[in-house]
Design an enzyme around this catalytic site. Structure first.
Site, PDB file in Angstrom:
ATOM      1  N   ASP A   1       0.882  -1.158   0.000  1.00 22.50           N
ATOM      2  CA  ASP A   1       0.000   0.000   0.000  1.00 22.50           C
ATOM      3  C   ASP A   1       0.927   1.217   0.000  1.00 22.50           C
ATOM      4  O   ASP A   1       2.084   1.091   0.371  1.00 22.50           O
ATOM      5  CB  ASP A   1      -0.832  -0.068   1.284  1.00 22.50           C
ATOM      6  CG  ASP A   1      -1.706   1.144   1.445  1.00 22.50           C
ATOM      7  OD1 ASP A   1      -2.321   1.546   0.453  1.00 22.50           O
ATOM      8  OD2 ASP A   1      -1.768   1.697   2.549  1.00 22.50           O
ATOM      9  N   LYS A   2       0.440   2.401  -0.410  1.00 22.49           N
ATOM     10  CA  LYS A   2       1.368   3.530  -0.407  1.00 22.49           C
ATOM     11  C   LYS A   2       1.213   4.424   0.815  1.00 22.49           C
ATOM     12  O   LYS A   2       2.107   4.530   1.632  1.00 22.49           O
ATOM     13  CB  LYS A   2       1.229   4.349  -1.688  1.00 22.49           C
ATOM     14  CG  LYS A   2       2.277   5.440  -1.764  1.00 22.49           C
ATOM     15  CD  LYS A   2       2.099   6.292  -2.983  1.00 22.49           C
ATOM     16  CE  LYS A   2       2.207   7.744  -2.685  1.00 22.49           C
ATOM     17  NZ  LYS A   2       1.218   8.306  -1.797  1.00 22.49           N
ATOM     18  N   THR A   3       0.047   5.069   0.945  1.00 18.29           N
ATOM     19  CA  THR A   3      -0.086   6.070   1.999  1.00 18.29           C
ATOM     20  C   THR A   3       0.028   5.417   3.361  1.00 18.29           C
ATOM     21  O   THR A   3      -0.704   4.496   3.677  1.00 18.29           O
ATOM     22  CB  THR A   3      -1.453   6.762   1.884  1.00 18.29           C
ATOM     23  OG1 THR A   3      -1.639   7.099   0.524  1.00 18.29           O
ATOM     24  CG2 THR A   3      -1.505   7.994   2.733  1.00 18.29           C
TER      25      THR A   3
ATOM     26  N   PHE B   1     -13.387  21.222  -5.830  1.00 16.02           N
ATOM     27  CA  PHE B   1     -12.453  20.292  -6.415  1.00 16.02           C
ATOM     28  C   PHE B   1     -13.158  18.980  -6.697  1.00 16.02           C
ATOM     29  O   PHE B   1     -13.970  18.552  -5.897  1.00 16.02           O
ATOM     30  CB  PHE B   1     -11.415  20.054  -5.323  1.00 16.02           C
ATOM     31  CG  PHE B   1     -10.320  19.241  -5.805  1.00 16.02           C
ATOM     32  CD1 PHE B   1      -9.196  19.840  -6.317  1.00 16.02           C
ATOM     33  CD2 PHE B   1     -10.412  17.866  -5.827  1.00 16.02           C
ATOM     34  CE1 PHE B   1      -8.187  19.084  -6.826  1.00 16.02           C
ATOM     35  CE2 PHE B   1      -9.406  17.109  -6.337  1.00 16.02           C
ATOM     36  CZ  PHE B   1      -8.286  17.735  -6.828  1.00 16.02           C
TER      37      PHE B   1
ATOM     38  N   LYS C   1      -6.539  27.285  -8.183  1.00  8.40           N
ATOM     39  CA  LYS C   1      -5.317  26.492  -8.022  1.00  8.40           C
ATOM     40  C   LYS C   1      -5.606  25.075  -8.505  1.00  8.40           C
ATOM     41  O   LYS C   1      -6.723  24.560  -8.314  1.00  8.40           O
ATOM     42  CB  LYS C   1      -4.837  26.485  -6.567  1.00  8.40           C
ATOM     43  CG  LYS C   1      -5.784  25.868  -5.592  1.00  8.40           C
ATOM     44  CD  LYS C   1      -5.215  25.860  -4.184  1.00  8.40           C
ATOM     45  CE  LYS C   1      -6.161  25.136  -3.241  1.00  8.40           C
ATOM     46  NZ  LYS C   1      -5.776  25.245  -1.863  1.00  8.40           N
TER      47      LYS C   1
ATOM     48  N   THR D   1      -2.564   1.253  -4.660  1.00  6.84           N
ATOM     49  CA  THR D   1      -2.967   2.343  -3.781  1.00  6.84           C
ATOM     50  C   THR D   1      -4.296   2.916  -4.201  1.00  6.84           C
ATOM     51  O   THR D   1      -4.689   2.822  -5.354  1.00  6.84           O
ATOM     52  CB  THR D   1      -1.889   3.443  -3.774  1.00  6.84           C
ATOM     53  OG1 THR D   1      -2.377   4.557  -3.051  1.00  6.84           O
ATOM     54  CG2 THR D   1      -1.570   3.879  -5.181  1.00  6.84           C
ATOM     55  N   GLY D   2      -5.002   3.496  -3.252  1.00  5.49           N
ATOM     56  CA  GLY D   2      -6.248   4.192  -3.557  1.00  5.49           C
ATOM     57  C   GLY D   2      -5.969   5.589  -4.057  1.00  5.49           C
ATOM     58  O   GLY D   2      -6.877   6.313  -4.438  1.00  5.49           O
TER      59      GLY D   2
ATOM     60  N   ARG E   1      -5.929   4.035  -7.612  1.00  4.68           N
ATOM     61  CA  ARG E   1      -7.390   4.078  -7.532  1.00  4.68           C
ATOM     62  C   ARG E   1      -7.973   2.671  -7.541  1.00  4.68           C
ATOM     63  O   ARG E   1      -8.881   2.381  -8.296  1.00  4.68           O
ATOM     64  CB  ARG E   1      -7.945   4.856  -8.752  1.00  4.68           C
ATOM     65  CG  ARG E   1      -7.907   6.342  -8.548  1.00  4.68           C
ATOM     66  CD  ARG E   1      -9.185   6.791  -7.939  1.00  4.68           C
ATOM     67  NE  ARG E   1      -9.153   8.156  -7.454  1.00  4.68           N
ATOM     68  CZ  ARG E   1      -9.123   8.480  -6.183  1.00  4.68           C
ATOM     69  NH1 ARG E   1      -9.040   7.562  -5.258  1.00  4.68           N
ATOM     70  NH2 ARG E   1      -9.173   9.732  -5.807  1.00  4.68           N
TER      71      ARG E   1
ATOM     72  N   ASP F   1      -1.348  -0.944   5.930  1.00  8.03           N
ATOM     73  CA  ASP F   1      -1.557  -0.490   7.301  1.00  8.03           C
ATOM     74  C   ASP F   1      -2.992  -0.124   7.622  1.00  8.03           C
ATOM     75  O   ASP F   1      -3.284   0.229   8.748  1.00  8.03           O
ATOM     76  CB  ASP F   1      -0.667   0.721   7.582  1.00  8.03           C
ATOM     77  CG  ASP F   1      -1.004   1.870   6.681  1.00  8.03           C
ATOM     78  OD1 ASP F   1      -0.744   3.006   7.033  1.00  8.03           O
ATOM     79  OD2 ASP F   1      -1.569   1.630   5.595  1.00  8.03           O
TER      80      ASP F   1
END
Length: 1142
Positions: free
Chosen positions: A382-384, A514, A537, A650-651, A758, A784
């Site tokens: 997983d990434k985050t 956004f 932005k 990853t999501g 995603r 995690d």
């Protein structure tokens, strides 16, 4: 369109279909009654245990028994007992865990008032009251809370790993009418909603109350596993309880994981069994012939039974099955369990995997998978929160062509009373530039950052506390605050900021929020002097398309963006546009029309937003860093050297992910949006990275519920000519689906790095199982959050990171530790050692059993194939349990070919494990032939020595019992010295075990052969005085020495040749160990890790989720302003959530 699967009636006592479900959860396997039967049933599923049970039954039959029953019973009871105790301890821990959770307290509305109840007694349809920081006990519909508009803030860390707070809202009608205890007691709605399911991101339902219907969605639901934050109390109605809650539904089945070696071991036990049956059949035929030729003719062999030769052969078959049973080793399984238990303890005790800051040691939560850690080929991460810390820091910016942020000394922010003391910035020139107030662009830049966002603010003891929808957003607003542009408060339609100590209030005319397609957000403001300006932005890709032709600084900003992206910073472009009053009025009408449109509201709004967000003027860009955890790049580089492929699932949105791809070592990036995979996967070889989105994965995994059965007229995989393009995405049959999946896996495996972004938790698990299925590879997942649970359970080994994100992942993992970098030590040191030890142990174990058992085979040629045993009964009983078990067990526990430092320095040492080179059928047959050779020598040399011999006192010592003692003694010496040759890491314990085994053998033998014990049990102990008589003869000692010498010499020679001529990597490292250890000392100063080229990306835009815009615009979280003159902005600050543990 959706099925109304469940009906919940409140307070009226009528129950819906799944309403009987209590809220208790059960993860344990046994209770007091079922433990013994269930556990024995599970253990007898093991082929070996069943086999020994069958043997025991054979040994009780007097016709065929050749060995007494205790030779099998003693080891069997030991084996079953040890395993059962281990299972019991595991299960008790689960019982304790369940009890702790089920007995948590919660307030429930009973008999018209709130009473404290246990979690397990909560039922569907109960109304519960929750306080600040409570864990949510079930899936609950929020009715009302102490905050205005029944807002309630929850922290979802255990569900999805994100620490920023989410808000939930009660329905307007329940908020107004259900605040008091009395009102709640009268509440009598009927709620119709979906069946219990595992989708964490959606919920549909309707509430029927007072002849009206109200729609319910996920924003009204508080899920089990979350915690309430910043809300003093709230009331809710239980919709799903216990096993029906979404978090429990997501658990997936607990799969029983087996290692590759386990499977091999089972197959080998079957192989041995087949060899055993063949040997026994051969010997039985021999017995039949021998009886016809010799036995029936010799008068002195007549035993008084009239049995035919073939019947005697049949009996001798079963007799030999019993004699040779030790070929199938019973103590094998127990020894393996003990070794694995020891390995797990070593992991738990490893101080180098203990994380001091959080006081978390590494934990091996299962004891059955250790050697598999030495064979990993693919890691799915997983990434985050796993690779990154999930903490953002404002690092650099470029304003009107000037780049700021080159490191110097930390800036002193004491001039700014609002500064956040934790904020660090390293470039003085930027502060000087702002404080001189000369540079308009710089001021405009930070004004934009302080105005264009959806952050909420609250006051806590004179501190401003920001609550942002994403960590990026928070980092930008905090940066603006430190540079003197402080966001103070907001109401529905104004924003107040302090610009260099001057308070200014802007009127907010529109907030263009956004979303992941727009990748930008804008705000339209009316300044105090009346002019209207739009600030925007967003990602560079979308901003550059919308810039005005006469905007300045395009090229310089572009260059700066490339530089930032190469440093793996997340970038974001800032721009503005002045709007005339007429233009705005015209646009506002369209905006109003779009915002009440019933169908496709989002699309209509997007079109309107497009019209106003054009001809923008560039101001500059920001760069934020999402800090990696310590040691991640080094760990990944090390693991890559060990030929382990790393996939990141990853999501997150795609932008950020390309940074991860470079981390994992890919050079060129391939974004794939095709349905059919091209034939040559990569035109140029080299280091490729593959980036895939979740939608594309769906095409490959193709999971649709309704299978449209087309008529297939034997057209395997060929499309009908009229195939329409949208048909092309639908595989025509399983064959094509399979080829598509194989193609995908093959293509992905050619890459250095594969990133899937995603992806849903279910897809994560599917990707893992695809690789397991088509590559037959050993996989490891590491994550995690609860969104990784499925993937952790699917992979061969699941690792949980016990970090920020709650314990959900750790609970379902096999190994848990606090930092990603410990993975390197877990695999390269513990995994590798466990694998080497286990292989060495198994090879030796099979060898010692063959060497021991096959002596009977050679002996049978000289005993008329009569199933007579070659050794004494007690020696057979104790050989595997006492005489030869300890040294080999210790090799399985303590052996290491090179120490841990060198294991990490040379990742190539890991390769034999991946190839399964140390234990396979080849090694097994080598052990078999080694055993055959040893047994030949151990039988025939003593046999030859005894053939024509004289003792010292003139009597021949050539009786059967002396032969048995000499063979047994030779065997014990041989086996214990052979294991000494195999040991590569000597400790005092190993040395003690070898000497001890030999000593125990002689000690017990002299006892069993003593006259005293024979007097007490005359029928059991029949070898009276043999040992003391035989071992007095020097001739027999010489025989033993000769036998042992001849068995060991060839082995020593072969080992020497192999290590000299064909040394393995490990041998080389071992040989130069001293040299490397000296180098270690010298190069304590390690070199910094260099990163490869990066292509630029804008990640902010991808990582940001929907903000609080609709909430701000609807004004629901903001108190109505009194009609009097404008009050102090401090008074209008509503309490906005803040995670206490950030």
């Amino acid at each position: 369109s959706h099925t109304h699967g469940q009906c919940v009636h409140t307070q009226l006592g009528t129950k819906g279909p799944s309403e009987e479900v209590g809220n208790g959860i059960k993860t344990y396997k046994y209770n007091a009654l079922t433990f013994i039967p269930l556990n024995l049933f599970e253990q007898f599923k093991r082929a070996a245990n069943l086999y020994f049970l069958a043997l025991l039954i054979l040994q009780i039959i007097p016709e065929i028994t050749t060995l007494p029953w205790y030779t099998t019973l003693v080891p069997l009871v030991l084996v079953l007992g040890i395993t059962a105790i281990k299972d019991l301890v595991d299960d008790l821990a689960r019982h304790r865990m369940d009890n702790e959770i089920n007995n948590r307290k919660c307030e429930v509305l009973l008999d018209g008032r709130f009473q404290v109840s246990k979690w397990m007694n909560i039922h569907v349809g109960d109304v519960v009251r929750l306080k600040k920081n409570d864990h949510i006990p079930a899936d609950i519909l929020l009715l009302s809370s102490s905050n205005p508009n029944s807002l309630c803030y929850v922290e979802t860390a255990e569900l999805d790993g994100e620490t920023n707070l989410k808000f939930k809202m009660g329905l307007k009608v329940t908020d107004e009418r259900l605040q008091e205890e009395g009102q709640l007691a009268q509440f009598d709605a009927v709620i119709v909603c979906e069946e219990p399911n595992n989708r964490l991101d959606k919920f549909t339902g309707t509430m029927r109350w007072r002849k009206d219907r109200f729609p319910l969605d996920l924003d009204n639901m508080m899920l089990r596993g979350c915690r309430i934050r910043n809300t003093d109390e709230c009331h809710g109605l239980v919709i799903f309880a216990g096993a029906d809650t979404k978090i429990m539904r997501n658990g997936g089945k607990t799969r029983f994981k087996r290692t590759k070696i386990d499977e091999l071991m089972n197959y080998m036990v079957y192989t041995i069994f087949v060899i055993l049956v063949l040997l026994c059949a051969g010997l039985a035929i021999g017995n039949t012939f021998w009886y016809e030729e010799v036995g029936s003719k010799a008068w002195y062999l007549y035993d008084g039974k009239d049995q035919t030769a073939s019947y005697r052969g049949f009996l001798s078959f079963w007799g030999y099955i019993i004699v040779l049973n030790t070929m199938v080793p019973i103590s094998l399984y127990v020894s393996v369990e003990v070794i694995r238990l020891g390995q797990s303890k070593f992991i738990n005790w490893d101080l180098q995997m203990y994380y001091q800051e959080k006081d978390t040691p590494a934990k091996a939560r299962t004891t059955t998978l250790n050697e598999q850690l030495g064979q990993i080929e693919y890691i799915f991460s997983d990434k985050t929160g796993t690779l990154t810390q999930n903490i953002m820091a404002f690092k650099k910016c470029t304003i009107a062509g000037h780049t700021f942020g080159d490191p110097a000394n930390p800036v002193d922010f004491t001039w700014n009373k609002y500064a956040d003391r934790k904020f660090e910035y390293l470039d003085h020139s930027l502060v000087a530039c702002i404080r001189s107030k000369k540079d308009k662009d710089t001021l405009e830049f930070f004004k934009l950052l302080s105005l264009c966002h959806t952050v909420m603010v609250e006051q806590k003891e004179d501190e401003l506390v920001y609550q942002a929808a994403s960590p990026d957003e928070g980092a930008l607003v905090t940066a603006a605050r430190n540079f003197g542009f402080v966001f103070l408060s907001r109401t529905q339609d104004t924003i107040t900021i302090s610009e260099m100590d001057q308070e200014m209030t802007y009127e907010m005319l529109a907030l263009l929020d956004f979303n992941s397609d727009r990748k930008r957000m804008s705000i339209i403001l009316r300044f105090p002097d009346g002019r209207i300006r739009l600030y925007c932005k967003g990602a560079d890709t979308v901003i550059y398309e919308r810039l005005s032709p006469n905007s300045k600084h395009k090229e310089v900003t572009q260059t700066a963006l490339d530089i930032f992206a190469n440093e793996t910073l997340r970038t974001l472009c800032l721009c503005y546009k002045d709007i005339s009053k007429q233009e705005f009025d015209a646009w506002a009408k369209k905006h109003k029309a779009a915002s009440v449109a019933m169908g496709n509201r989002e699309a209509a709004l997007d079109r309107v937003y497009e019209q106003i967000e054009s001809n923008l003027m560039m101001i500059g860009a920001t760069a934020i860093e999402d800090k990696l955890q310590d040691g991640v790049p080094e760990t990944i580089a090390k693991l890559a050297k060990a030929d382990i492929k790393i996939w990141v699932l990853t999501g997150d949105k795609k932008g950020i992910v390309s940074g991860a791809a470079r981390l994992c070592g890919g050079e060129s990036l391939w974004n794939i949006h095709l349905y059919k995979v091209p034939d040559p996967f990569f035109p140029e070889p080299g280091r490729n990275a593959l980036i895939i989105t979740g939608g594309w994965l769906n095409e490959i995994l193709y999971e649709k519920k309704k299978k449209r059965r087309r008529l297939r007229l034997k057209r395997l995989g060929k499309r009908p000519a009229s195939a329409t393009p949208q048909d092309a995405a639908q595989p025509i049959d399983d064959w094509e689906k399979e080829t598509r999946q194989v193609d995908f896996v093959n293509m992905a495996c050619e890459c250095e790095a594969v990133i899937c972004c995603r992806v849903t938790p279910k897809q994560k698990a599917n990707v893992v199982s695809l690789v397991k299925k088509y590559k037959k590879a050993v996989t490891l997942s590491i994550g995690d959050g609860a969104n990784d649970v499925n993937m952790i359970k699917t992979a061969d080994i699941g690792v949980g990171i016990s970090g920020q994100e709650g314990m959900q992942a750790v609970m379902s993992s096999d190994y848990a530790f606090a930092q990603f970098r410990y993975l390197e030590r877990l695999l390269l040191v513990h995994g590798r050692w466990s694998y080497i030890r286990m292989c060495k142990f198994l090879r030796f174990f099979f060898f010692k059993n063959f060497a021991f058992t096959l002596v009977h085979f050679w002996y049978s040629f000289f005993s008329g194939f009569s199933a007579q045993v070659a050794y004494e009964d007690w020696f057979i009983t104790l050989y595997n349990v006492m005489y030869s078990s300890l040294p080999v067990l210790l090799v399985g526990l303590l052996d290491q070919d090179v120490n841990d430092k060198l294991s990490r320095k040379f990742p190539k040492l890991y390769l034999p494990g991946q190839q399964g080179a140390l234990f396979n059928y080849k090694n097994f047959f080598i052990s078999l032939f080694h055993g055959i050779f040893t047994s030949l020598v151990i039988f025939f040399i003593p046999y030859g020595a005894f053939l024509q011999t004289m003792g010292q006192n003139g009597e021949a010592p050539s009786d059967y019992q002396s032969l048995a003692v000499v063979m047994a003694s030779s065997l014990i010496f041989t086996v214990n010295m052979q294991i000494s040759l195999e040991t590569s890491y000597w400790t005092f314990v190993n040395c003690f075990a070898v000497l001890c085994s030999i000593a125990i053998y002689f000690g017990i033998m002299f006892d069993i052969h003593s006259a005293g014990i024979h007097v007490i049990f005359p029928s059991t102990f029949t070898f009276t005085g043999v040992a003391s008589n035989a071992l007095r003869q020097p001739y027999l000692w010489l025989t033993i020495i000769l036998t042992v010498g001849i068995t060991l010499l060839p082995v020593i020679c072969i080992q020497f040749l192999y290590k000299t001529i064909w040394p393995s990597v490990a041998d080389n490292v071992q040989r130069n160990r001293k040299k490397y250890e000296m180098e270690e000392v010298e190069e304590e100063k390690s070199t910094p890790f260099q990163r490869g080229r990066r292509s630029r990306r804008s990640a902010y835009a991808f990582s940001h989720s929907r903000g609080y815009a609709d909430l701000i615009a609807s004004g629901r979280s903001i108190r109505r302003r009194p009609a009097t003159a404008r009050p102090n902005p401090r008074d209008s600050i509503r309490e906005i959530p803040q995670a206490e543990n950030i």
